[in-house]
Design a protein around this motif. Sequence first.
Motif, PDB file in Angstrom:
ATOM      1  N   THR A 154       7.418   3.731  -0.413  1.00  0.00           N
ATOM      2  CA  THR A 154       6.441   4.581  -1.092  1.00  0.00           C
ATOM      3  C   THR A 154       5.118   4.764  -0.339  1.00  0.00           C
ATOM      4  OG1 THR A 154       5.859   2.626  -2.414  1.00  0.00           O
ATOM      5  CG2 THR A 154       7.337   4.236  -3.412  1.00  0.00           C
ATOM      6  N   ALA A 158       1.733   6.994  -1.465  1.00  0.00           N
ATOM      7  CA  ALA A 158       0.399   6.426  -1.620  1.00  0.00           C
ATOM      8  C   ALA A 158      -0.618   7.129  -0.724  1.00  0.00           C
ATOM      9  CB  ALA A 158       0.440   4.933  -1.305  1.00  0.00           C
ATOM     10  N   TYR A 161      -1.200  10.752  -2.261  1.00  0.00           N
ATOM     11  CA  TYR A 161      -1.545  10.799  -3.675  1.00  0.00           C
ATOM     12  C   TYR A 161      -2.984  11.260  -3.933  1.00  0.00           C
ATOM     13  CZ  TYR A 161      -2.518   9.089  -8.415  1.00  0.00           C
ATOM     14  OH  TYR A 161      -2.922   8.986  -9.729  1.00  0.00           O
ATOM     15  N   LEU A 192       1.904   0.684  -3.343  1.00  0.00           N
ATOM     16  CA  LEU A 192       1.649   1.006  -4.746  1.00  0.00           C
ATOM     17  C   LEU A 192       0.458   0.171  -5.213  1.00  0.00           C
ATOM     18  CD1 LEU A 192       5.308   1.133  -6.097  1.00  0.00           C
ATOM     19  CD2 LEU A 192       3.790   3.071  -5.597  1.00  0.00           C
ATOM     20  N   ASN A 196      -2.392   4.396  -8.106  1.00  0.00           N
ATOM     21  CA  ASN A 196      -1.292   5.368  -8.056  1.00  0.00           C
ATOM     22  C   ASN A 196      -0.029   4.945  -8.790  1.00  0.00           C
ATOM     23  OD1 ASN A 196       0.264   3.612  -6.282  1.00  0.00           O
ATOM     24  ND2 ASN A 196      -1.033   4.306  -4.585  1.00  0.00           N
ATOM     25  N   LEU A 197       0.018   3.726  -9.319  1.00  0.00           N
ATOM     26  CA  LEU A 197       1.256   3.203  -9.886  1.00  0.00           C
ATOM     27  C   LEU A 197       1.640   3.876 -11.194  1.00  0.00           C
ATOM     28  CD1 LEU A 197       3.600   1.171  -9.880  1.00  0.00           C
ATOM     29  CD2 LEU A 197       2.044  -0.501 -10.915  1.00  0.00           C
ATOM     30  N   PHE A 200       3.261   7.291 -10.684  1.00  0.00           N
ATOM     31  CA  PHE A 200       4.587   7.147 -10.079  1.00  0.00           C
ATOM     32  C   PHE A 200       5.603   6.728 -11.139  1.00  0.00           C
ATOM     33  CE2 PHE A 200       7.964   5.091  -7.711  1.00  0.00           C
ATOM     34  CZ  PHE A 200       8.104   5.892  -6.586  1.00  0.00           C
ATOM     35  N   VAL A 210       9.386  -2.490  -9.391  1.00  0.00           N
ATOM     36  CA  VAL A 210       8.488  -2.286  -8.253  1.00  0.00           C
ATOM     37  C   VAL A 210       8.131  -3.641  -7.672  1.00  0.00           C
ATOM     38  CG1 VAL A 210       7.547  -0.082  -9.013  1.00  0.00           C
ATOM     39  CG2 VAL A 210       6.465  -2.207  -9.771  1.00  0.00           C
ATOM     40  N   ILE A 212       5.218  -5.389  -5.463  1.00  0.00           N
ATOM     41  CA  ILE A 212       3.838  -5.120  -5.051  1.00  0.00           C
ATOM     42  C   ILE A 212       3.187  -6.417  -4.594  1.00  0.00           C
ATOM     43  CG2 ILE A 212       1.604  -4.177  -5.733  1.00  0.00           C
ATOM     44  CD1 ILE A 212       3.019  -2.544  -7.858  1.00  0.00           C
TER      45      ILE A 212
END
Length: 239
Positions: A154, A158, A161, A192, A196-197, A200, A210, A212
Motif C-alpha cells: 500500500t 499512502a 492519498y 498505512l 489514511n487508514l 482505505f 492490516v 502496521i
Amino acid sequence: MTRLSVNINKIATIRNARGGNNPNLVQVAIDCERFGAQGITVHPRPDERHIRYQDVLDLKDVVTTEFNIEGNPDDRFIELVKRVKPDQVTLVPDAPDAITSNAGWDTIRNADHLRKLVDTFKSDGIRVSIFVDADERMVDGAKAVGTDRIELYTEPYATHYPDNQEAAIAPFVRAAQRANEIGLDLNAGHDLSLENLRYFNEQIPYLKEVSIGHALICDALYFGLENTIQMYLRCLNRD
C-alpha cells in the motif's frame, strides 16, 4: 471489522541501538495484545538489524492472537517458519539490503518458485499470504499458485492519498474486487497510518487484516502505545 496486526520491528530497532533488552520485545508483544491488537507481525531480515531470529523463537509461545512472520523466503527463513509454525507466513520479495519492502511479487514470472513455497508452508498447516502490488494480473497469478491470501503493498496508496484520495485508492479497489471474485482473502500493509487508514478500510469491504508498524510506533511516541492501538482499531471499525 478488519483485524489489526502490529508489526514490532521498530521496537527491536530501538532495542538494538543500545544493546541489552530495553525495550523488552516480548513484553511489548504481550502488551500490544493486551491493548487490543489482534495479531503480531515480525519481519526478520538476514542481517537481523531489527528482529532477530531468536526473537521469533522467543515469541512463538507468547503470542496468543495471531502470529504473522513475513520476509523473503530464503533457506534460513523457510527453516525458521517451519520450526515456529506461525498462524500465517507472508512472502515478501525484498532484497537483503533493502531498507524496507518496496514492491510486490511478480506472481507470473515467479509462479513455479511461489507454488513450491506455498506447498511447503501449507503442508505444515501454515496459512500463506503473498505480498503483491495492486495489479489484477498479479492477483490472478497469486491465485494460480495456491496461496490463501494476498497482502496488497500500500505504499503507492499512502504516497498519493494526500493529493487525490479517489485516484490513490482506485487500483486497490480493483485488485481487492478481483481477489474477492476468485476467492482470495485480502490483507494490506505498508505506510498505512492514522491519516489514511480509515478511508482505505471503508473503500475495501473485503479487507481481512492490516499489518502496521512504522507509523503506529511513531504515533505511540506521542500518544502512548495503548492509546495508539485503540486509535488504529477505531479506524478499522466500520460501524
